[in-house]
Design an enzyme around this catalytic site. Structure first.
Site, PDB file in Angstrom:
ATOM      1  CG  ASP A  13      -1.791  -1.236   1.285  1.00  0.00           C
ATOM      2  OD1 ASP A  13      -2.289  -1.668   0.236  1.00  0.00           O
ATOM      3  OD2 ASP A  13      -1.915  -1.796   2.393  1.00  0.00           O
ATOM      4  CE  LYS A  16       3.430  -2.309  -4.404  1.00  0.00           C
ATOM      5  NZ  LYS A  16       3.010  -2.083  -3.006  1.00  0.00           N
ATOM      6  N   GLY A  40      -4.117  -4.254  -4.431  1.00  0.00           N
ATOM      7  CA  GLY A  40      -5.095  -3.257  -4.846  1.00  0.00           C
ATOM      8  C   GLY A  40      -4.349  -2.000  -5.234  1.00  0.00           C
ATOM      9  CG  HIS A  41      -1.332  -1.741  -7.517  1.00  0.00           C
ATOM     10  ND1 HIS A  41      -0.311  -2.204  -8.284  1.00  0.00           N
ATOM     11  CD2 HIS A  41      -1.042  -2.119  -6.252  1.00  0.00           C
ATOM     12  CE1 HIS A  41       0.571  -2.848  -7.517  1.00  0.00           C
ATOM     13  NE2 HIS A  41       0.128  -2.801  -6.278  1.00  0.00           N
ATOM     14  CD  GLN A 209       0.888  -8.682  -2.732  1.00  0.00           C
ATOM     15  OE1 GLN A 209       1.645  -9.243  -3.491  1.00  0.00           O
ATOM     16  NE2 GLN A 209      -0.356  -8.444  -3.045  1.00  0.00           N
TER      17      GLN A 209
HETATM   18  P1  IMP Z   1      -2.549 -12.826   1.429  1.00  0.00           P
HETATM   19  O1  IMP Z   1      -1.575 -12.259   0.472  1.00  0.00           O
HETATM   20  O2  IMP Z   1      -3.982 -12.582   1.069  1.00  0.00           O
HETATM   21  O3  IMP Z   1      -2.283 -14.271   1.758  1.00  0.00           O
HETATM   22  O4  IMP Z   1      -2.359 -12.045   2.846  1.00  0.00           O
HETATM   23  C1  IMP Z   1      -1.175 -12.191   3.625  1.00  0.00           C
HETATM   24  C2  IMP Z   1      -0.823 -10.884   4.318  1.00  0.00           C
HETATM   25  O5  IMP Z   1      -0.427  -9.936   3.339  1.00  0.00           O
HETATM   26  C3  IMP Z   1      -1.978 -10.229   5.068  1.00  0.00           C
HETATM   27  O6  IMP Z   1      -1.462  -9.567   6.209  1.00  0.00           O
HETATM   28  C4  IMP Z   1      -2.518  -9.208   4.083  1.00  0.00           C
HETATM   29  O7  IMP Z   1      -3.170  -8.144   4.728  1.00  0.00           O
HETATM   30  C5  IMP Z   1      -1.232  -8.764   3.422  1.00  0.00           C
HETATM   31  N1  IMP Z   1      -1.424  -8.256   2.058  1.00  0.00           N
HETATM   32  C6  IMP Z   1      -1.618  -8.976   0.938  1.00  0.00           C
HETATM   33  N2  IMP Z   1      -1.737  -8.166  -0.125  1.00  0.00           N
HETATM   34  C7  IMP Z   1      -1.591  -6.916   0.332  1.00  0.00           C
HETATM   35  C8  IMP Z   1      -1.575  -5.645  -0.302  1.00  0.00           C
HETATM   36  O8  IMP Z   1      -1.711  -5.494  -1.516  1.00  0.00           O
HETATM   37  N3  IMP Z   1      -1.380  -4.579   0.522  1.00  0.00           N
HETATM   38  C9  IMP Z   1      -1.189  -4.707   1.852  1.00  0.00           C
HETATM   39  N4  IMP Z   1      -1.178  -5.874   2.482  1.00  0.00           N
HETATM   40  C10 IMP Z   1      -1.377  -6.970   1.735  1.00  0.00           C
END
Ligand code: IMP
Length: 415
Positions: A13, A16, A40-41, A209
């Site tokens: 977040d 990017k 989520g971009h 991420q």
């Molecule tokens: P997963 O990727 O859905 O398995 O989530 C694993 C961890 O990564 C969790 O703490 C999510 O909140 C975090 N996470 C996954 N994608 C994002 C993102 O795009 N932004 C922020 N945190 C993320």
């Protein structure tokens, strides 16, 4: 040859999407190389807010979007986001690696089941099926994009998947239908990217991420299930490291995190509330409130180091103007020793006490005033904001070349 990597330096977040949009304006291609619809971009163009989960956000600037082998593809999202690009008149086709694994309903179900089993130690995943899809890929029982185009082979693959997980996949025809509608885009992306780079085409590699969510280098197990750091580009896209000529690290002017896990500079107080509200710190994908805290230099130094970044883009500078004084964590104290940089193992980080310096804040300007600053350039920034940026540059040892103070394109200065 010109490959530019955009990597998040925090827990995701960082903004990017906006930076990718800015750098993709004169690019030929923009590539998503890891993760799936957990990302989520957001890109704001004029008064339009565009949200992307699967297609790289830089595509909104007109670069041709690519989805590489190391991603996990959420097919309905791809279809929806093609429509977004068509609606703004920039859709130039899409390239999806035939080798990319597909997220199936089973994976989303499993994501929920595993989180329940974790109980109080739940990671707080996005429930987008990311972990289980990557796990199946590594077990070599995953379904790839190309499998969906071959119904006979697919049936035996699905049977194995269902037998292994003891779960039923009931909507396979829908996946097949969508894959067939995308048939013309499914390709040998690795070969195409190499050829285009060799022709001198400009390609942006848009990370998702952040580095601290990297499966190997992040705050494990509170991470995502892919490598989010620089090496993922090479393995996912099948290109050599010399093909990347510039690595851009993206950070907010403060820190946020969604989901569980260590967070030494977290503000669990009114200041945190102020940043959350002013910065609209709610997840793009899940709507969850983000945890917020001061900028963390030991972690920024670490993320800058492991990705070997060339320069930094700092976003959301305007949000910190809510305060008369702002803090920066410059070191950690762990077991009475001081550390300038740490490898973020949860065991270490749980004992880390942040050591802060305090700087003067800058005026809380209206949007119109920030807009004027955008026209003036870096020197037009409030003096204390410049001091903040220069302090971070010195502490991390990397130049900050883009400073952004609004979601929309145009609300930034570029050095
Ligand atoms: P997963 O990727 O859905 O398995 O989530 C694993 C961890 O990564 C969790 O703490 C999510 O909140 C975090 N996470 C996954 N994608 C994002 C993102 O795009 N932004 C922020 N945190 C993320």
């Amino acid at each position: 040859m010109s490959g530019i990597a955009i990597i998040g330096l925090q827990w995701g977040d960082e903004g990017k999407g906006k930076i990718s949009y800015l750098l993709s304006r004169d690019a030929d291609y923009v590539v998503r190389f890891q993760g799936g619809a957990n990302a989520g971009h957001t890109v704001v163009v004029g008064n339009k807010e565009l949200k992307f989960n699967m297609i790289p956000a830089g595509a909104a600037a007109g670069a041709k979007p690519c989805i590489a082998a190391g991603t996990v593809v959420d097919l309905p999202e791809v279809v929806e986001e093609i429509e977004i690009l068509k609606n703004i008149g920039v859709f130039k086709g899409l390239l999806i690696s035939r080798n990319a694994n597909v997220v199936l309903s089973i994976h989303k179900e499993l994501d929920g089941i595993i989180e329940e089993l974790r109980g109080s130690k739940a990671i707080g995943t996005t429930k987008r099926g990311i972990g289980p899809t990557y796990a199946d890929k590594m077990l070599r029982i995953g379904i790839r994009m190309e499998d969906l185009l071959d119904k006979n082979q697919l049936i035996s693959k699905i049977k194995l998947l269902e037998d292994y997980h003891k779960l039923k996949l009931d909507n396979i025809d829908e996946y097949i239908r969508i894959a067939n509608s995308l048939k013309d885009y499914i390709c040998d992306l690795d070969i195409i990217i190499n050829e285009e780079l060799d022709k001198g085409k400009k390609i942006i590699f848009e990370g998702a991420q952040g580095s601290l969510l990297d499966i190997d280098h992040g705050t494990y197990p509170y991470v995502t299930s892919s490598n989010t750091t620089i090496g993922a580009i090479f393995t996912s896209c099948g290109i050599g490291p010399k093909k990347i000529s510039e690595v851009v690290g993206v950070t907010k002017s403060y820190t946020t995190r969604v989901g569980a896990g260590v967070f030494p500079t977290e503000l669990k107080n009114e200041k945190g509330e102020i940043i959350r509200e002013k910065g609209k710190e709610y997840g793009t994908t899940t709507g969850r409130p983000r945890r917020v805290g001061w900028l963390d230099i030991p972690l920024l130094r670490y993320a800058s180091k492991i990705n070997d970044i060339d320069w930094i883009a700092m976003t959301k500078l305007d949000i910190l103007s809510a305060f008369e004084k702002v803090n920066i964590c410059v070191e950690y104290e762990i077991d009475e020793k001081r550390f300038k940089m740490v490898s973020p193992s949860v065991k270490t980080m749980e004992r880390a006490k942040p050591i802060y310096i305090e700087l003067d804040g800058w005026p809380d300007l209206e949007r119109e005033e920030w807009k004027k600053i955008a026209n003036k350039g870096f020197d037009g920034l409030p003096e204390n904001a410049k001091t903040y940026i220069e302090t971070v540059e010195k502490l991390v040892g990397k130049p900050i070349k883009i400073v952004s103070f609004g979601a929309e394109s145009g609300m930034e200065v570029i050095k």
